[in-house]
Enzyme design. Structure first.
Site, PDB file in Angstrom:
ATOM      1  N   GLN A   6       0.818  -1.222   0.000  1.00  0.00           N
ATOM      2  CA  GLN A   6       0.000   0.000   0.000  1.00  0.00           C
ATOM      3  C   GLN A   6       0.847   1.266   0.000  1.00  0.00           C
ATOM      4  O   GLN A   6       0.619   2.178  -0.798  1.00  0.00           O
ATOM      5  CB  GLN A   6      -0.920   0.013   1.228  1.00  0.00           C
ATOM      6  CG  GLN A   6      -1.954  -1.090   1.237  1.00  0.00           C
ATOM      7  CD  GLN A   6      -2.871  -0.987   2.432  1.00  0.00           C
ATOM      8  OE1 GLN A   6      -3.977  -0.460   2.332  1.00  0.00           O
ATOM      9  NE2 GLN A   6      -2.441  -1.489   3.574  1.00  0.00           N
ATOM     10  N   THR A  34       5.582   1.752  13.525  1.00  0.00           N
ATOM     11  CA  THR A  34       4.187   1.539  13.888  1.00  0.00           C
ATOM     12  C   THR A  34       3.851   2.018  15.296  1.00  0.00           C
ATOM     13  O   THR A  34       4.732   2.106  16.167  1.00  0.00           O
ATOM     14  CB  THR A  34       3.883   0.033  13.796  1.00  0.00           C
ATOM     15  OG1 THR A  34       2.567  -0.238  14.296  1.00  0.00           O
ATOM     16  CG2 THR A  34       4.865  -0.792  14.621  1.00  0.00           C
ATOM     17  N   ASP A  35       2.571   2.264  15.516  1.00  0.00           N
ATOM     18  CA  ASP A  35       2.061   2.570  16.854  1.00  0.00           C
ATOM     19  C   ASP A  35       2.193   1.377  17.799  1.00  0.00           C
ATOM     20  O   ASP A  35       2.161   1.537  19.021  1.00  0.00           O
ATOM     21  CB  ASP A  35       0.591   2.997  16.774  1.00  0.00           C
ATOM     22  CG  ASP A  35      -0.299   1.957  16.099  1.00  0.00           C
ATOM     23  OD1 ASP A  35       0.124   1.413  15.064  1.00  0.00           O
ATOM     24  OD2 ASP A  35      -1.416   1.698  16.591  1.00  0.00           O
ATOM     25  N   TYR A  45       4.761  -8.495  16.810  1.00  0.00           N
ATOM     26  CA  TYR A  45       4.860  -7.490  15.750  1.00  0.00           C
ATOM     27  C   TYR A  45       5.487  -6.209  16.299  1.00  0.00           C
ATOM     28  O   TYR A  45       6.458  -5.679  15.744  1.00  0.00           O
ATOM     29  CB  TYR A  45       3.474  -7.205  15.167  1.00  0.00           C
ATOM     30  CG  TYR A  45       3.443  -6.060  14.179  1.00  0.00           C
ATOM     31  CD1 TYR A  45       4.177  -6.113  13.004  1.00  0.00           C
ATOM     32  CD2 TYR A  45       2.678  -4.913  14.439  1.00  0.00           C
ATOM     33  CE1 TYR A  45       4.151  -5.052  12.096  1.00  0.00           C
ATOM     34  CE2 TYR A  45       2.645  -3.862  13.544  1.00  0.00           C
ATOM     35  CZ  TYR A  45       3.386  -3.934  12.379  1.00  0.00           C
ATOM     36  OH  TYR A  45       3.365  -2.880  11.495  1.00  0.00           O
ATOM     37  N   LYS A  93       9.247  -4.677  15.377  1.00  0.00           N
ATOM     38  CA  LYS A  93       9.327  -3.358  14.753  1.00  0.00           C
ATOM     39  C   LYS A  93      10.171  -2.402  15.597  1.00  0.00           C
ATOM     40  O   LYS A  93      10.919  -1.569  15.064  1.00  0.00           O
ATOM     41  CB  LYS A  93       7.926  -2.782  14.541  1.00  0.00           C
ATOM     42  CG  LYS A  93       7.105  -3.505  13.475  1.00  0.00           C
ATOM     43  CD  LYS A  93       7.682  -3.334  12.075  1.00  0.00           C
ATOM     44  CE  LYS A  93       7.458  -1.944  11.536  1.00  0.00           C
ATOM     45  NZ  LYS A  93       7.922  -1.816  10.120  1.00  0.00           N
TER      46      LYS A  93
END
Length: 291
Positions: free
Chosen positions: A12, A108-109, A132, A136
């Site tokens: 994306q 990422t959050d 995850y 990250k």
């Protein structure tokens, strides 16, 4: 002519990046796991392969859009998640420094545990609770260690040209009269187009560091779904369920941050640039789907 190497170019954000730069006369080195039309196959977990390609092409900028983003699968595939989300950015950072390239990494959050009561800024200490998020966070640390010139963009609830939450909800609305959606996880839905614009804005600068990069405003998944349906005229009912209820219905799901609102604090401190409100960004995205 500026050369930009993009990993995960068919994802994306990768697609949004290429579209955002299309009028800049940039030479793209498009890479992904599978070779295709104009796409070079690159396994970012293989440091020798990364160094070989970067030495051959000598990009000015490397934008890492590649990641293992299946949150539930990361719990089962720790080694793979670590290789892609941590070692991959490490390898790219080592290569970037060798050729003097800028390194742009997307995070990422999920690096935060999600029990806060105010938006997280770049100065809050990460405490990830999922595989995850943990991998990250390790990737971020490697980028800081090995990339001399780097930008790290933490984003959240990303949607764009590809498989995403918005499209999934719209597809489910075609076959369901009602849907159960979590209502106690809050964050900021962010358009890949908006993130690509921010990257394009900061990439030529030397304003290096870690930036939170989410659209303005916040919501929860259930309200987000209702807004998607309202804007598209769908009549599917949205049942608001808690994370605990959802977990009981889907025991294999990984823990998600309950509160993952990110404040674009560094952006506000160092730049006049602002990302769009999430409602406005969603309007643009949905209009594009209609076209």
């Amino acid at each position: 002519m500026k050369k930009i190497l993009v990993t995960g170019c068919n994802g994306q954000l990768g697609r949004a990046i290429r579209k955002e730069y299309e009028n800049d006369g940039v030479e793209f080195i498009n890479t992904d796991v599978v070779e295709g039309d104009g796409v070079v196959s690159l396994d970012i977990t293989d440091v020798d392969a990364v160094l070989k390609l970067v030495r051959e092409t000598r990009p000015d900028v490397i934008i890492n859009c590649a990641a293992h983003t299946n949150v539930d699968k990361c719990e089962e595939q720790w080694d793979l998640a670590y290789k892609i989300n941590a070692l991959g950015p490490r390898n790219l950072s080592i290569a970037a420094t060798e050729v003097g390239a800028k390194m742009i990494h997307v995070s990422t959050d999920y690096v935060f545990e999600g029990n806060g009561t105010r938006p997280y800024t770049e100065f809050d200490e990460p405490h990830p609770i999922s595989a995850y998020g943990k991998t990250k966070w390790e990737g971020e640390k490697f980028v800081k260690e090995f990339a001399a010139k780097h930008f790290i963009f933490r984003t959240a609830w990303l949607y764009g040209d590809g498989k995403n939450f918005v499209k999934t909800m719209l597809a489910l609305s075609e076959t369901h009269d009602e849907l159960n959606v979590v209502c106690d996880q809050v964050g900021s839905p962010t358009s890949a187009v908006e993130l690509a614009k921010l990257i394009h804005h900061l990439e030529p600068t030397e304003n290096y560091g870690t930036f939170h990069a989410t659209c303005e405003g916040d919501t929860n998944w259930a309200d987000f779904t209702e807004e998607i349906f309202r804007k598209t005229g769908k009549t599917t009912k949205v049942n608001h369920v808690t994370s605990k209820q959802y977990k009981e219905m889907n025991p294999a799901s990984a823990d998600r941050p309950a509160y993952s609102i990110l404040e674009d604090y560094m952006l506000k401190l160092t730049s006049d640039y602002r990302m769009a409100d999430w409602h406005d960004a969603l309007d643009v995205y949905l209009k594009g789907l209609e076209g």
